[in-house]
Motif scaffolding. Structure first.
Motif, PDB file in Angstrom:
ATOM      1  N   ASN A  33      -6.051   6.368   3.692  1.00  0.00           N
ATOM      2  CA  ASN A  33      -6.160   4.951   3.336  1.00  0.00           C
ATOM      3  C   ASN A  33      -6.915   4.172   4.404  1.00  0.00           C
ATOM      4  O   ASN A  33      -6.731   4.404   5.608  1.00  0.00           O
ATOM      5  N   ILE A  34      -7.742   3.232   3.978  1.00  0.00           N
ATOM      6  CA  ILE A  34      -8.402   2.314   4.903  1.00  0.00           C
ATOM      7  C   ILE A  34      -7.495   1.094   5.078  1.00  0.00           C
ATOM      8  O   ILE A  34      -7.010   0.519   4.101  1.00  0.00           O
ATOM      9  N   ILE A  35      -7.268   0.703   6.335  1.00  0.00           N
ATOM     10  CA  ILE A  35      -6.384  -0.425   6.614  1.00  0.00           C
ATOM     11  C   ILE A  35      -7.076  -1.390   7.578  1.00  0.00           C
ATOM     12  O   ILE A  35      -8.002  -1.018   8.299  1.00  0.00           O
ATOM     13  N   ASN A  36      -6.623  -2.648   7.570  1.00  0.00           N
ATOM     14  CA  ASN A  36      -7.105  -3.654   8.518  1.00  0.00           C
ATOM     15  C   ASN A  36      -6.223  -3.628   9.762  1.00  0.00           C
ATOM     16  O   ASN A  36      -5.017  -3.850   9.659  1.00  0.00           O
ATOM     17  N   ASP A  43       0.012   8.613   3.161  1.00  0.00           N
ATOM     18  CA  ASP A  43      -0.238   7.444   2.330  1.00  0.00           C
ATOM     19  C   ASP A  43       0.857   7.280   1.292  1.00  0.00           C
ATOM     20  O   ASP A  43       1.213   8.245   0.604  1.00  0.00           O
ATOM     21  N   LEU A  44       1.389   6.059   1.197  1.00  0.00           N
ATOM     22  CA  LEU A  44       2.332   5.708   0.143  1.00  0.00           C
ATOM     23  C   LEU A  44       1.602   4.802  -0.839  1.00  0.00           C
ATOM     24  O   LEU A  44       0.382   4.637  -0.764  1.00  0.00           O
ATOM     25  N   GLN A  45       2.316   4.195  -1.758  1.00  0.00           N
ATOM     26  CA  GLN A  45       1.660   3.424  -2.826  1.00  0.00           C
ATOM     27  C   GLN A  45       0.831   2.255  -2.283  1.00  0.00           C
ATOM     28  O   GLN A  45      -0.351   2.119  -2.586  1.00  0.00           O
ATOM     29  N   ASP A  46       1.458   1.414  -1.462  1.00  0.00           N
ATOM     30  CA  ASP A  46       0.758   0.233  -0.937  1.00  0.00           C
ATOM     31  C   ASP A  46       0.661   0.246   0.579  1.00  0.00           C
ATOM     32  O   ASP A  46       0.201  -0.735   1.175  1.00  0.00           O
ATOM     33  N   PRO A  55       0.323  -2.239   5.721  1.00  0.00           N
ATOM     34  CA  PRO A  55      -0.240  -2.464   4.383  1.00  0.00           C
ATOM     35  C   PRO A  55      -1.673  -1.961   4.302  1.00  0.00           C
ATOM     36  O   PRO A  55      -2.448  -2.086   5.251  1.00  0.00           O
ATOM     37  N   THR A  56      -2.023  -1.375   3.150  1.00  0.00           N
ATOM     38  CA  THR A  56      -3.394  -0.894   2.956  1.00  0.00           C
ATOM     39  C   THR A  56      -4.224  -1.999   2.326  1.00  0.00           C
ATOM     40  O   THR A  56      -3.710  -2.987   1.801  1.00  0.00           O
ATOM     41  N   ILE A  57      -5.542  -1.828   2.393  1.00  0.00           N
ATOM     42  CA  ILE A  57      -6.451  -2.808   1.799  1.00  0.00           C
ATOM     43  C   ILE A  57      -6.352  -2.710   0.282  1.00  0.00           C
ATOM     44  O   ILE A  57      -6.468  -1.633  -0.277  1.00  0.00           O
TER      45      ILE A  57
END
Length: 389
Positions: A274-277, A314-317, A387-389
């Motif tokens: 996952n890409i995250i901020n 990675d989870l859902q969100d 939290p993921t983008i």
């Protein structure tokens, strides 16, 4: 000073604040300004609401509070406040009035007026109303100041740990450079090469080139280490978009020598895509703090097999990071306290007690994530969710 004393607001807290005071009656204005000056308050005076609004718009960054009457020419006090609230919803407002109409009270609530003082103005009532009005702002400023102090303390503590890590990182390349330079010097002093022959000259050139290449390689290694640490302490704070795996790998790169020298095995399963901020250096600060705590615990409680597991998934969100060490876990009587400021189990080792507090702040306030801890098996797991983008 205890927490209760820190939170007490007194007349001394009025000193050096700046009030915008709007009053159309010159004599009342002059007398009130003199009173405010006695409290150490700086006053910017306006003769009507329109002038007050203009002064506020030109100097809002310097104004701490509004003091105004209701009835004034050109623009009344409530209308002035209504306009000010369009750009500043929280600046404290105190109203002086001879009126007690229900409509005024309702409007003052709608405009978030902090307090009002009836005319003729009682000096002590005015002082108490100003203290009450400024209290939320002062407490907020104190909390921000305290947070900044903790952040500075945390960074200094981390800097000390980083210096130790640099020592571990540099020990091997410096030793190798020393060995290479000694070999060069020894070969020259003992005339190991027959420079009267082309073969001897060629052998010397080959040996020197090899050793100089080794020195160059280790110098580059030292330079890369300096860059890693310098980048970690950069003050610029920029959001980057990337997976969580890279800051974890960079943290391990910084700390690997220290872990290896203490025979601590690190096993990673970095499966997140996952890409995250994130603020990368802040996330590295959290990872390094957790790893350092695990290492300190291992060294304090000697154990044959010392292991740290770092997993990402990675989870859902969200993206989840689990950092487990088999160092025996945290005592159940204190596990709920470890994220509190200045709580430390390492006081005899000059523990600051702010590392985990700052880590939780970084994750939960700066990244809107979660940082939790729980005991399992023969160790402890720190779980970070972002939290993921």
């Amino acid at each position: 000073m205890n927490i209760k004393e820190e939170l007490m607001i007194t007349a001394n807290d009025l000193e050096n604040i700046t009030i915008l005071y709007a009053e159309d009656d010159f004599q009342i204005q002059e007398g009130t300004v003199q009173t405010l000056n006695l409290f150490g308050i700086k006053v910017i005076s306006a003769n009507n609401g329109l002038e007050g609004l203009e002064l506020f718009n030109n100097s809002k960054q310097n104004i701490d509070m509004i003091l105004t009457v209701i009835k004034m020419p050109k623009l009344d006090g409530l209308s002035m406040i209504r306009e000010i609230r369009k750009t500043d919803k929280f600046i404290p407002v105190v109203i002086t009035t001879a009126h007690q109409e229900t409509d005024f009270l309702k409007t003052s609530i709608d405009l978030n007026v902090s307090a009002y003082v009836l005319k003729p103005i009682d000096i002590y009532q005015l002082r108490d109303s100003l203290i009450k009005a400024i209290e939320p702002k002062i407490l907020k400023d104190r909390l921000i100041e305290k947070h900044q102090l903790m952040l500075t303390q945390s960074r200094f503590a981390t800097m000390g740990e980083m210096i130790n890590m640099i020592a571990h990182q540099w020990r091997q390349p410096l030793a190798a450079i020393g060995t290479a330079s000694f070999n060069l010097k020894y070969k020259l002093q003992t005339h190991k090469f027959d420079l009267n022959t082309k073969e001897g000259q060629k052998e010397q050139a080959s040996f020197f080139e090899k050793k100089l290449d080794e020195i160059e390689y280790y110098v580059q290694n030292l330079t890369a280490t300096v860059d890693d640490f310098r980048n970690f302490f950069k003050s610029d704070k920029k959001i980057v978009k990337k997976t969580i795996n890279e800051p974890i790998e960079n943290s391990l790169k910084i700390m690997q020598k220290s872990l290896d020298s203490n025979n601590i095995t690190v096993i990673t399963q970095l499966q997140s895509t996952n890409i995250i901020n994130i603020y990368e250096n802040e996330i590295m600060h959290v990872i390094l703090n957790i790893l350092n705590n695990a290492q300190d615990n291992f060294l304090e409680n000697s154990k044959e097999s010392m292991m740290i597991n770092i997993n990402t998934k990675d989870l859902q969100d969200t993206t989840q990071i689990d950092i487990f060490d088999n160092g025996g876990g945290i005592n159940d009587t204190i596990i709920d306290k470890i994220f509190k400021p200045y709580f430390s189990t390492k006081k005899e080792k000059n523990g600051t007690g702010i590392g985990l507090y700052m880590s939780k702040t970084i994750i939960e306030q700066n990244h809107q994530g979660k940082l939790n801890v729980y005991n399992e098996k023969d160790g402890v797991t720190f779980t970070i969710t972002l939290p993921t983008i």
